[in-house]
Design a protein around this motif. Structure first.
Motif, PDB file in Angstrom:
ATOM      1  N   GLU A  46       0.695  -1.328  -0.068  1.00 46.38           N
ATOM      2  CA  GLU A  46      -0.033   0.040   0.040  1.00 46.38           C
ATOM      3  C   GLU A  46       0.952   1.481   0.068  1.00 46.38           C
ATOM      4  OE1 GLU A  46      -2.145  -0.609   3.514  1.00 46.38           O
ATOM      5  OE2 GLU A  46      -3.698  -1.802   2.653  1.00 46.38           O
ATOM      6  N   ARG A  47       2.035   1.296   0.677  1.00 48.77           N
ATOM      7  CA  ARG A  47       2.977   2.443   0.949  1.00 48.77           C
ATOM      8  C   ARG A  47       3.876   2.607  -0.284  1.00 48.77           C
ATOM      9  NH1 ARG A  47       0.677   5.810   5.141  1.00 48.77           N
ATOM     10  NH2 ARG A  47      -0.958   4.639   5.967  1.00 48.77           N
ATOM     11  N   GLY A  48       3.866   1.559  -0.917  1.00 49.45           N
ATOM     12  CA  GLY A  48       5.081   1.620  -2.140  1.00 49.45           C
ATOM     13  C   GLY A  48       6.366   1.452  -1.533  1.00 49.45           C
ATOM     14  N   VAL A  49       6.442   0.537  -0.599  1.00 46.19           N
ATOM     15  CA  VAL A  49       7.959   0.365   0.038  1.00 46.19           C
ATOM     16  C   VAL A  49       8.277  -1.145   0.092  1.00 46.19           C
ATOM     17  CG1 VAL A  49       7.825   2.406   1.492  1.00 46.19           C
ATOM     18  CG2 VAL A  49       7.109   0.160   2.223  1.00 46.19           C
ATOM     19  N   THR A  50       9.381  -1.486   0.481  1.00 38.13           N
ATOM     20  CA  THR A  50       9.801  -2.988   0.505  1.00 38.13           C
ATOM     21  C   THR A  50       9.478  -3.575   1.996  1.00 38.13           C
ATOM     22  OG1 THR A  50      12.017  -2.533   0.950  1.00 38.13           O
ATOM     23  CG2 THR A  50      11.531  -2.635  -1.389  1.00 38.13           C
ATOM     24  N   VAL A  51       9.592  -4.644   2.087  1.00 38.52           N
ATOM     25  CA  VAL A  51       9.288  -5.425   3.403  1.00 38.52           C
ATOM     26  C   VAL A  51      10.494  -4.916   4.272  1.00 38.52           C
ATOM     27  CG1 VAL A  51       9.536  -7.609   4.562  1.00 38.52           C
ATOM     28  CG2 VAL A  51       8.014  -7.266   2.520  1.00 38.52           C
ATOM     29  N   PHE A  52      11.667  -4.905   3.770  1.00 37.22           N
ATOM     30  CA  PHE A  52      12.996  -4.338   4.453  1.00 37.22           C
ATOM     31  C   PHE A  52      12.623  -2.995   4.884  1.00 37.22           C
ATOM     32  CE2 PHE A  52      16.849  -2.302   4.651  1.00 37.22           C
ATOM     33  CZ  PHE A  52      17.811  -3.008   5.492  1.00 37.22           C
ATOM     34  N   MET A  53      12.162  -2.010   4.017  1.00 36.72           N
ATOM     35  CA  MET A  53      11.984  -0.793   4.582  1.00 36.72           C
ATOM     36  C   MET A  53      11.001  -0.620   5.939  1.00 36.72           C
ATOM     37  SD  MET A  53      11.690   1.393   1.057  1.00 36.72           S
ATOM     38  CE  MET A  53      12.917   1.095  -0.113  1.00 36.72           C
ATOM     39  N   VAL A  54       9.935  -1.421   5.789  1.00 37.76           N
ATOM     40  CA  VAL A  54       8.823  -1.560   6.876  1.00 37.76           C
ATOM     41  C   VAL A  54       9.767  -2.011   8.128  1.00 37.76           C
ATOM     42  CG1 VAL A  54       6.774  -2.633   7.732  1.00 37.76           C
ATOM     43  CG2 VAL A  54       7.176  -2.041   5.405  1.00 37.76           C
ATOM     44  N   LEU A  55      10.453  -3.209   8.051  1.00 37.16           N
ATOM     45  CA  LEU A  55      11.232  -3.668   9.168  1.00 37.16           C
ATOM     46  C   LEU A  55      12.149  -2.673   9.518  1.00 37.16           C
ATOM     47  CD1 LEU A  55      12.139  -7.194   8.094  1.00 37.16           C
ATOM     48  CD2 LEU A  55      10.361  -6.315   9.862  1.00 37.16           C
ATOM     49  N   GLN A  56      13.013  -1.870   8.713  1.00 29.97           N
ATOM     50  CA  GLN A  56      14.072  -0.835   9.034  1.00 29.97           C
ATOM     51  C   GLN A  56      13.075   0.235   9.771  1.00 29.97           C
ATOM     52  OE1 GLN A  56      16.066   1.231   5.819  1.00 29.97           O
ATOM     53  NE2 GLN A  56      16.120   3.003   7.108  1.00 29.97           N
ATOM     54  N   ALA A  57      12.088   0.933   9.294  1.00 24.99           N
ATOM     55  CA  ALA A  57      11.241   1.712  10.183  1.00 24.99           C
ATOM     56  C   ALA A  57      10.880   1.250  11.710  1.00 24.99           C
ATOM     57  CB  ALA A  57      10.136   2.169   9.289  1.00 24.99           C
ATOM     58  N   ALA A  58      10.523  -0.002  11.626  1.00 26.30           N
ATOM     59  CA  ALA A  58      10.071  -0.371  12.978  1.00 26.30           C
ATOM     60  C   ALA A  58      11.380  -0.737  13.837  1.00 26.30           C
ATOM     61  CB  ALA A  58       9.297  -1.777  12.773  1.00 26.30           C
ATOM     62  N   LEU A  59      12.449  -1.004  13.429  1.00 26.41           N
ATOM     63  CA  LEU A  59      13.562  -1.023  14.247  1.00 26.41           C
ATOM     64  C   LEU A  59      14.012   0.013  14.629  1.00 26.41           C
ATOM     65  CD1 LEU A  59      15.659  -2.659  15.598  1.00 26.41           C
ATOM     66  CD2 LEU A  59      17.051  -2.647  13.147  1.00 26.41           C
ATOM     67  N   ALA A  60      13.879   1.377  13.780  1.00 28.35           N
ATOM     68  CA  ALA A  60      14.502   2.691  13.959  1.00 28.35           C
ATOM     69  C   ALA A  60      13.368   3.382  15.179  1.00 28.35           C
ATOM     70  CB  ALA A  60      14.349   3.421  12.985  1.00 28.35           C
ATOM     71  N   VAL A  61      11.952   2.851  15.044  1.00 24.55           N
ATOM     72  CA  VAL A  61      11.031   3.331  16.246  1.00 24.55           C
ATOM     73  C   VAL A  61      11.422   2.577  17.452  1.00 24.55           C
ATOM     74  CG1 VAL A  61       8.636   3.276  16.841  1.00 24.55           C
ATOM     75  CG2 VAL A  61       9.283   3.990  14.267  1.00 24.55           C
ATOM     76  N   THR A  62      11.696   1.419  17.299  1.00 22.92           N
ATOM     77  CA  THR A  62      11.911   0.723  18.576  1.00 22.92           C
ATOM     78  C   THR A  62      13.091   1.210  19.330  1.00 22.92           C
ATOM     79  OG1 THR A  62      11.146  -1.471  17.556  1.00 22.92           O
ATOM     80  CG2 THR A  62      12.527  -1.643  19.408  1.00 22.92           C
ATOM     81  N   LEU A  63      14.227   1.449  18.594  1.00 28.73           N
ATOM     82  CA  LEU A  63      15.408   2.104  19.268  1.00 28.73           C
ATOM     83  C   LEU A  63      15.240   3.493  19.728  1.00 28.73           C
ATOM     84  CD1 LEU A  63      18.137   1.078  16.696  1.00 28.73           C
ATOM     85  CD2 LEU A  63      17.575  -0.237  18.664  1.00 28.73           C
ATOM     86  N   SER A  64      14.189   4.323  19.149  1.00 29.07           N
ATOM     87  CA  SER A  64      14.140   5.502  19.441  1.00 29.07           C
ATOM     88  C   SER A  64      13.344   5.509  20.819  1.00 29.07           C
ATOM     89  CB  SER A  64      13.225   6.314  18.257  1.00 29.07           C
ATOM     90  OG  SER A  64      12.786   7.734  18.788  1.00 29.07           O
ATOM     91  N   ARG A  65      12.284   4.691  20.937  1.00 27.53           N
ATOM     92  CA  ARG A  65      11.311   4.665  22.124  1.00 27.53           C
ATOM     93  C   ARG A  65      12.213   4.162  23.185  1.00 27.53           C
ATOM     94  NH1 ARG A  65       7.994   7.228  23.129  1.00 27.53           N
ATOM     95  NH2 ARG A  65       6.379   5.863  23.883  1.00 27.53           N
ATOM     96  N   VAL A  66      13.209   3.237  23.017  1.00 28.39           N
ATOM     97  CA  VAL A  66      14.207   3.024  24.337  1.00 28.39           C
ATOM     98  C   VAL A  66      15.083   3.675  24.594  1.00 28.39           C
ATOM     99  CG1 VAL A  66      13.357   0.516  24.215  1.00 28.39           C
ATOM    100  CG2 VAL A  66      15.305   1.236  22.910  1.00 28.39           C
ATOM    101  N   GLY A  67      15.115   5.101  23.864  1.00 25.10           N
ATOM    102  CA  GLY A  67      16.087   6.162  24.319  1.00 25.10           C
ATOM    103  C   GLY A  67      17.293   6.543  23.334  1.00 25.10           C
ATOM    104  N   ALA A  68      17.161   5.980  22.052  1.00 27.47           N
ATOM    105  CA  ALA A  68      18.330   6.200  21.101  1.00 27.47           C
ATOM    106  C   ALA A  68      18.133   7.573  20.571  1.00 27.47           C
ATOM    107  CB  ALA A  68      18.395   5.119  20.103  1.00 27.47           C
ATOM    108  N   GLY A  69      16.997   8.133  20.738  1.00 29.02           N
ATOM    109  CA  GLY A  69      17.121   9.577  20.014  1.00 29.02           C
ATOM    110  C   GLY A  69      16.199   9.741  18.587  1.00 29.02           C
ATOM    111  N   THR A  70      16.124  10.574  17.938  1.00 31.15           N
ATOM    112  CA  THR A  70      15.594  10.712  16.709  1.00 31.15           C
ATOM    113  C   THR A  70      16.254  10.661  15.481  1.00 31.15           C
ATOM    114  OG1 THR A  70      15.597  13.065  16.864  1.00 31.15           O
ATOM    115  CG2 THR A  70      13.568  11.921  17.897  1.00 31.15           C
TER     116      THR A  70
END
Length: 638
Positions: free
Chosen positions: A243-267
């Protein structure tokens, strides 16, 4: 002489710097059931060594420069090591083989062991050093071993088509095509220019929730757990990607980045990712080290929705893929980040989505199964603080059946339980984010009900007052208490320097009187421009005994940053020892140089036996600390 590829050169450099180790081994363990022809297997492996020149290459050095030396098969010394082992000892034997250390200057980068656990039960263990192979290489290697074994069992030599190129040809092509960094129009110069801009001001080290301080030199040991995402989440993930015109890897990358940010790694989250690096089909069937590493930087500023994060990831990823030819090793040389033996340069988190065809070995008359021993899965080598690996699984009809994989954390900075926490956090973020891509980053909670209950109830179930002991419960008072009870006990240790509780108490009292004489009192703010060490700790206690709060001012920071922190926090007095201290210029702020003879004499004349006795409350300010400022101006927190 044939040079090394850029990727090989970095691995060779690391082995010189860190010493030989098993960190860069690629192991493949296969359980073989049935009647095995050992002679045919050894001949087949030797055939493969002959087919792929890189598997019979050693790294020689001339005038300080490494180069490839390709050996004739008969000079490689290759042989299949055969050993009889009991079923109980099998796992240990396989794990020990996986830890084989290759001397790259004298041994070819392939070793093979055959462990016989019974007349018709064997384990074949192949270990390739990364300098001669990568994940993709395991496919051609498996196919060639299968074809050669079938031929040798039939009494023939393998009749495979000649490879169009060898690894040495690729290396020479790479040197020619990339050109020189001195040529501004070369591929190398243009792509390095892109990366220099793309990675400008990126954090050199992510602020992950570490369990311990980083050692001076990385051990490359890790703790591993399985990563599992359900078929339903997998299906929804692929749907969101479509739907968003991205790859599965890109979804995982975004989710991993959000995870790290939410546990204190910044933005600002840089994540490493591997690309195959085989830009010509002539390389597809070749064993060799082609894989390249890209740094994917994810911007999470402004509390975007997950869908907006995907748009940002798509934009940066496509730009990165368009400039994937410059080798990561050369990028590190060009960008010259602060080098450290303790951590990986440019990024410390790696994400890999395995979508290569799985390496399958087909040996006639044998049932072949991949084998992963407890020793190989419980703990493994890792070059990163956090290494996330995932593989998509599909059912017989091609429908999504889940994602499986592994998460490995560095044992240098994490306890074993951290791997499981990261796996749970990432799985939860993926499920929430693909369930509602319009959810904002700050609305995604990584903490589950069990962990939340532990924090809010389990760890906070027992209340205790601060008035403990004869003197009281505040830190300065507890130190004074210990100075009476056991003045000779060691209180502070740093780089071989020790300070007892008695010495700490005297130093802190004198320093507190010094500060009181300069107007420091309750809620005053004192800047401490001192390096980490015994003196810094004693100064902190002295500030507290004077009633004030301290601001740590790293002497290595630029003067402009230090002056901003001093002015923003309302510092009245700055204490330091030479260096940056003389460069600071903030109106109305006093300076105390502990290296000045007059200050030393003044301190010596003050009372160390008793402090000023300033009354502070548990709620009084203790310190002011500033954020990194990686996403704008540093922000102070009391």
């Amino acid at each position: 002489m044939i040079p090394l590829s850029y990727a090989q050169r970095r691995l060779w450099f690391l082995t010189q710097l860190e010493g030989p180790s098993a960190t860069y081994n690629i192991p493949m363990a296969l359980r073989l059931s049935g009647a095995l022809n050992r002679d045919a297997l050894e001949d087949a492996l030797r055939d493969v060594v002959g087919r792929h020149e890189v598997l019979r290459t050693v790294i020689a050095v001339a005038d300080g420069e490494p180069h490839q030396r390709i050996l004739p098969v008969e000079e490689t010394g290759f042989a299949l090591s055969v050993a009889e082992v009991s079923a109980a000892a099998l796992d240990g034997a396989v794990a020990e083989a996986a830890r084989h250390v290759f001397p790259l200057d004298s041994e070819i980068p392939l070793r093979a062991w055959l462990f016989a656990a019974g007349p018709d039960e064997h384990v074949l263990m192949l270990v390739v050093h990364h300098i001669a192979g990568d994940g993709w290489s395991m496919g051609p290697l498996a196919r060639d071993v299968s074809a050669a074994y079938a031929a040798r069992c039939a009494g023939q030599e393998p009749a495979w088509a000649e490879l169009p190129v060898q690894y040495a040809d690729y290396v020479l092509w790479q040197q020619e095509v990339f050109g020189s960094e001195d040529d501004p129009e070369s591929v190398l110069s243009r792509q390095v220019g892109f990366w220099r801009e793309a990675l400008a001001d990126a954090p050199e080290e992510l602020a992950l929730p570490y369990d311990r301080s980083r050692p001076a030199v990385a051990s490359h040991e890790g703790h591993a757990v399985a990563l599992e995402l359900s078929a339903d989440v997998h299906a929804r993930l692929r749907e969101v990607a479509r739907e968003r015109g991205v790859t599965v890897f890109m979804v995982l990358q975004a989710a991993l980045a959000v995870t790290l940010s939410r546990v204190g790694a910044g933005t600002d989250i840089p994540i490493g990712s591997a690309v195959a690096g085989r830009t010509d089909e002539a390389l597809d069937d070749l064993v060799g080290f082609f894989v390249n590493t890209l740094v994917m930087r994810t911007d999470l500023s402004g509390d975007p929705t997950f869908g907006q994060v995907l748009e940002r990831v798509r934009e940066t990823s496509l730009a990165a893929f368009a400039h994937q030819d410059v080798p990561f090793e050369r990028l590190v040389e060009e960008l010259a980040p602060v080098r450290s033996l303790a951590r990986h340069p440019l990024f410390q988190v790696m994400l890999t989505l395995q979508n290569n065809a799985q390496a399958g070995v087909d040996l006639p008359g044998l049932r072949v199964e991949g084998m992963v021993t407890q020793q190989l899965t419980g703990a493994r080598n890792t070059k990163f603080d956090l290494d996330v690996m995932a593989t998509e699984v599909f059912d017989a009809d091609g429908a999504p059946a889940g994602l499986t994989g592994r998460i490995v954390v560095s044992a240098d900075v994490f306890e074993a339980g951290a791997a499981g926490r990261f796996a749970e956090w990432l799985a939860r973020v993926v499920e929430v984010a693909v369930g509602d891509p319009d959810v904002r980053v700050r609305g995604i909670d990584v903490v589950g009900s069990v962990e939340r209950a532990l924090v809010l109830e389990g760890w906070n179930g027992a209340a205790s007052g601060v008035g403990v002991g004869v003197v009281g419960g505040l830190v300065p008072e507890r130190i004074a208490e210990w100075a009476v009870v056991d003045p000779g006990a060691v209180a502070v240790v740093c780089e071989g320097v020790e300070l007892s509780y008695g010495e700490l108490d005297v130093w802190a009292n004198r320093f507190a009187w010094l500060l009181r004489g300069r107007g420091v009192g309750v809620e005053s703010v004192v800047g401490l421009c001192l390096p980490r060490g015994v003196e810094m700790v004693a100064a902190v206690v002295g500030v507290w005994r004077a009633g004030g709060a301290y601001v740590p001012l790293d002497p290595e920071y630029p003067v402009e940053r230090l002056e901003f922190m001093v002015g923003d926090s309302g510092v009245g007095v700055v204490v330091g020892r030479g260096g940056r201290l003389g460069e600071l210029s903030v109106a109305g702020v006093g300076v105390v140089d502990l290296g000045d003879g007059g200050v030393v004499e003044e301190l010596a004349g003050l009372s160390g036996g008793v402090g000023p006795g300033v009354g502070v409350l548990p709620g009084s300010a203790a310190y002011v600390v500033y954020t990194s400022g990686s996403t704008g101006r540093p922000k102070g927190v009391v």
